[in-house]
Design an enzyme around this catalytic site. Sequence first.
Site, PDB file in Angstrom:
ATOM      1  N   HIS A 121      -7.142   7.963  -8.142  1.00 38.55           N
ATOM      2  CA  HIS A 121      -8.508   8.048  -8.666  1.00 38.55           C
ATOM      3  C   HIS A 121      -9.581   7.668  -7.658  1.00 38.55           C
ATOM      4  CE1 HIS A 121      -7.463   8.553 -13.004  1.00 38.55           C
ATOM      5  NE2 HIS A 121      -6.366   7.915 -12.628  1.00 38.55           N
TER       6      HIS A 121
ATOM      7  N   LYS B  95     -23.406   4.328 -14.816  1.00 37.64           N
ATOM      8  CA  LYS B  95     -22.091   4.280 -14.172  1.00 37.64           C
ATOM      9  C   LYS B  95     -21.955   2.902 -13.552  1.00 37.64           C
ATOM     10  CE  LYS B  95     -23.568   7.899 -11.725  1.00 37.64           C
ATOM     11  NZ  LYS B  95     -22.465   8.797 -12.076  1.00 37.64           N
ATOM     12  N   ARG B  96     -20.738   2.511 -13.126  1.00 38.11           N
ATOM     13  CA  ARG B  96     -20.611   1.224 -12.459  1.00 38.11           C
ATOM     14  C   ARG B  96     -21.534   1.169 -11.245  1.00 38.11           C
ATOM     15  NH1 ARG B  96     -16.625  -2.585 -14.151  1.00 38.11           N
ATOM     16  NH2 ARG B  96     -17.257  -3.714 -12.287  1.00 38.11           N
TER      17      ARG B  96
ATOM     18  N   LYS C 203     -22.067   5.135  -5.086  1.00 36.80           N
ATOM     19  CA  LYS C 203     -22.688   5.937  -6.149  1.00 36.80           C
ATOM     20  C   LYS C 203     -24.193   6.083  -5.923  1.00 36.80           C
ATOM     21  CE  LYS C 203     -19.236   4.552  -9.649  1.00 36.80           C
ATOM     22  NZ  LYS C 203     -18.633   5.812 -10.159  1.00 36.80           N
TER      23      LYS C 203
ATOM     24  N   THR D  55     -16.897  11.363 -14.721  1.00 37.23           N
ATOM     25  CA  THR D  55     -16.676  11.937 -16.040  1.00 37.23           C
ATOM     26  C   THR D  55     -17.964  11.841 -16.854  1.00 37.23           C
ATOM     27  OG1 THR D  55     -15.699   9.799 -16.613  1.00 37.23           O
ATOM     28  CG2 THR D  55     -14.188  11.632 -16.260  1.00 37.23           C
TER      29      THR D  55
ATOM     30  N   LYS E 186     -20.012  14.504 -19.529  1.00 38.63           N
ATOM     31  CA  LYS E 186     -20.567  14.144 -20.839  1.00 38.63           C
ATOM     32  C   LYS E 186     -22.025  14.589 -20.943  1.00 38.63           C
ATOM     33  CE  LYS E 186     -17.367  10.305 -20.776  1.00 38.63           C
ATOM     34  NZ  LYS E 186     -17.148   8.935 -20.280  1.00 38.63           N
TER      35      LYS E 186
HETATM   36  C1  26V Z   1     -13.635   1.866  -6.614  1.00 37.36           C
HETATM   37  C2  26V Z   1     -14.048   1.262  -5.461  1.00 37.36           C
HETATM   38  C3  26V Z   1     -15.309   1.698  -4.887  1.00 37.36           C
HETATM   39  C4  26V Z   1     -15.927   0.704  -3.941  1.00 37.36           C
HETATM   40  C5  26V Z   1     -14.924   0.150  -2.995  1.00 37.36           C
HETATM   41  C6  26V Z   1     -13.684  -0.404  -3.633  1.00 37.36           C
HETATM   42  C7  26V Z   1     -13.281   0.260  -4.904  1.00 37.36           C
HETATM   43  C8  26V Z   1     -12.139  -0.133  -5.522  1.00 37.36           C
HETATM   44  C9  26V Z   1     -11.737   0.460  -6.680  1.00 37.36           C
HETATM   45  C10 26V Z   1     -12.476   1.446  -7.212  1.00 37.36           C
HETATM   46  C11 26V Z   1     -12.023   2.061  -8.488  1.00 37.36           C
HETATM   47  C12 26V Z   1     -11.026   3.119  -8.236  1.00 37.36           C
HETATM   48  C13 26V Z   1     -10.455   3.676  -9.471  1.00 37.36           C
HETATM   49  C14 26V Z   1     -11.477   4.341 -10.349  1.00 37.36           C
HETATM   50  O1  26V Z   1     -11.984   3.768 -11.260  1.00 37.36           O
HETATM   51  N1  26V Z   1     -11.753   5.600 -10.072  1.00 37.36           N
HETATM   52  C15 26V Z   1     -12.616   6.426 -10.899  1.00 37.36           C
HETATM   53  O2  26V Z   1     -11.752   7.190 -11.736  1.00 37.36           O
HETATM   54  C16 26V Z   1     -12.458   8.089 -12.574  1.00 37.36           C
HETATM   55  C17 26V Z   1     -11.448   8.760 -13.455  1.00 37.36           C
HETATM   56  O3  26V Z   1     -10.611   9.554 -12.679  1.00 37.36           O
HETATM   57  C18 26V Z   1     -13.244   9.071 -11.739  1.00 37.36           C
HETATM   58  O4  26V Z   1     -13.975   9.921 -12.578  1.00 37.36           O
HETATM   59  C19 26V Z   1     -14.193   8.343 -10.793  1.00 37.36           C
HETATM   60  O5  26V Z   1     -14.821   9.260  -9.926  1.00 37.36           O
HETATM   61  C20 26V Z   1     -13.428   7.317  -9.989  1.00 37.36           C
HETATM   62  O6  26V Z   1     -14.315   6.509  -9.230  1.00 37.36           O
END
Ligand code: 26V
Length: 813
Positions: free
Chosen positions: A357, A548-549, A554, A658, A662
């Site tokens: 992801h 969003k987060r 982002k 996602t 929406k």
């Molecule tokens: C994100 C980040 C971003 C900043 C740096 C470190 C870090 C560590 C973990 C994450 C989360 C990764 C997993 C996640 O939540 N991914 C999200 O999954 C969604 C469902 O597939 C997708 O729509 C999002 O684009 C994606 O960020």
Amino acid sequence: MGSPASSVDGFVREFLRELNFGQGVALTGSEVNDQYLALARTVRHYLMARWLETLRRQADTQSKGVAYLSAEYLLGRQLNNALLATGLTDIVKQGLAQCGIDLADLRAQEVEPGLGNGGLGRLAACFIDSLATMSVPCIGYGIRYEYGIFRQTFVDGRQVEQPDSWLALGAPWEFPHPEAAQTVHFGGRTETYDDEGVERSRWIPAWNVQAVPYNYMVPGYQNGRVNTLRLWRAVATDAFDLRIFNSGDYEEAVRAQTFAENISKVLYPEDSTPQGKELRLQQQYFFVAASIANFLDDVLPEGFDLARLPERIIFQLNDTHPVIAVPELMRVLVDERKMDWDDAWAITQKCFAYTCHTLLPEALEVWPVALLGKLLPRHLEIIYRINDEFLEAVRERFGDDELRIRRMSIIAEHPERAVRMAYLATVAGAKVNGVAELHSQLLRDKVLPDFDEFYPGKFTNVTNGITPRRFVRLANPALSELITDAVGVGWITDLERLRELEPFAEDEDFRLRFREVKAHNKRRLNGVLQQRDGLSVGDDHMLDVMVKRLHEYKRQLLKVLHIVTLYDRISTGELDPADVTPRTFVFGAKAAPGYKMAKEIIHLINAVGTVVNADPKVQDRINVLFPPNYNVTLAEKLIPAADLSEQISLAGKEASGTGNMKFALNGALTIGTDDGANVEIRQLVGDEHFFLFGMLEPEVEALAAKGYVPSSFYEADPNLRRAIDLISSGAFSGGDKTTFEPVVANLLYEDRFMVLADYASYLEAQEKVDAAYADQEAWTRSAILNVARSGYFSSDRSMRDYIDRIWHTPPTF
Ligand code: 26V
């Protein structure tokens, strides 16, 4: 067991019975919470017969199913969804009215289970909804966190986190089964022993906890099926307490209990950088070990031949969080079930598939060998052996290409020895998928190219989706009615039917009704924001939403720079307020508590909002709202009211998104980069109905390769300079020039996500948005076409893709 009569009277009887005998209160004088709990229990009665029937048939048919392994499920409120699934809404509304109760008040009483951080957790919730609706056997496995994602408040514009006590007022949707608890072991050591001439290993663990399953119903949409979500709670084992208790150390016994129960205490809100925290690894192993044991021991029939396991189950790994399941299944098959290693490995490789992801390398989990060896010594041995055999196969194929071997090793050597969980998942998984076309391509080309070469056909794409039940039918009843009037109800389970709306884009009367729906949803949002936060959206304002987060990638900061520029131009008189499209900017975002920069950005957004909203020169033209504690419940009100959807990540960084889907499905137009699923949204809705801006992914790469110097963009663009200087000047911090120094310094000297490079293009696109919005007929046309052409983004379609390409689990009954 017969279901209660589906009549208003029957419902009222059941409801009052629950209120009286379940809650122990009379209707007169009962509190809203009593009424809500009684209602929830009444509604779940209606689902119970279907649930039991589903389980019975499942046991009879023994068909192949999916075990979705996910550390997060961001479910949202349950009541409304259960009412929709059963088709009981009208009966319940009338019945409650007879009792002098407004259903809306009871709905509002429910605290949503926020057992996830963002997109990944919400995706899991959408997927299990779709599988139930499509009659595909699925068990969702996860953790019943006692505290979900923190409740966000703002104090002087800064984020303050409060614990989310979602269980405090009662948990009417869950079914605890302490009698079905599994024991999960940790720590200790391994040894080898002679098993009738065969040398075997075994694990001598040091401590254990009980995993108690809590079952939740996952109702299909009006199809009589109810699947199961099984979340595990950690409870201290008797043996564990007793040993210490008997030693007379009562305090220590209580401490031990607390220690064990910490495992399911709280959801990690850290998605800024994966924390190498021992407790997190404990959580991961805890739920995965309990789930595998539950499936093998309790779900499969007794005496099942495990050689045939792949015919019965596919374990889908939702990101790397559950990947420790791979060595766990190997351990169970080899050590406990005495299977030959090679046979066990062949089975394991057919029973897992892995979804990635993210693309950010820092987001890929690694576990230090030292930590793994301490907590799960046998699993570490198993991982080593998997790696040895894998690297041997790589050598066979490519020779002693040591660089390649080092690149592909499941064990990283630097900066410390650690297990790369994404590599382990890729080696073990029958399939590996990304979550949007672009993401899957980049995953193969940039993140795991050696693996793509080594395993032809292993990598695939499944573009994410969202459930139309929750995010259109429930969240947007006004639009749902309009759609159903036009094309019938079939769209709810066959979202491509929205295509039939296309001709209505040319129908003036339909466009008027569509605008009325938006206006209605804005009023509804206003009511919610007013009540919740004392905020309101201007009637005639364009609603421009970014939810969003909070992450640097982002680029909420890009949105802030746009607002500051507008503010600056209006307040200096450069722009005549009369020429500015009235807009309300809405943000919703939580920052991981340990992610400093994200929290600074939240502070800046609030500070800009405070100044802009108070300035009479711009007041009725632009407003900035940042309601705290954005969650699924708020999303359901915000998204249907939005005109413009902000999807502005740096190209190549957002795996899918996602929220973007929406918004499009609820008739907002997107301003977005060529990133994640935006690419597919734009292709489907058409260029003319999407505001594209910014560098493309290859351009981002090229700029990075040549050396990105953010300050050169600052120097070259007077608008940008003014916006940044205004922030630096203290204009949003009561004259204090130091407050936002870290944010400004980050932009000027680091800007990892190239905000400044895309600023000019973003502003230009925003001007096109204004121009387009001025022509309300054309805008509405585009909005309708966005709805009509977004049917592809149903999670039902995602599930079909998983079934066809990965799971091969046909729908059953
Ligand atoms: C994100 C980040 C971003 C900043 C740096 C470190 C870090 C560590 C973990 C994450 C989360 C990764 C997993 C996640 O939540 N991914 C999200 O999954 C969604 C469902 O597939 C997708 O729509 C999002 O684009 C994606 O960020």
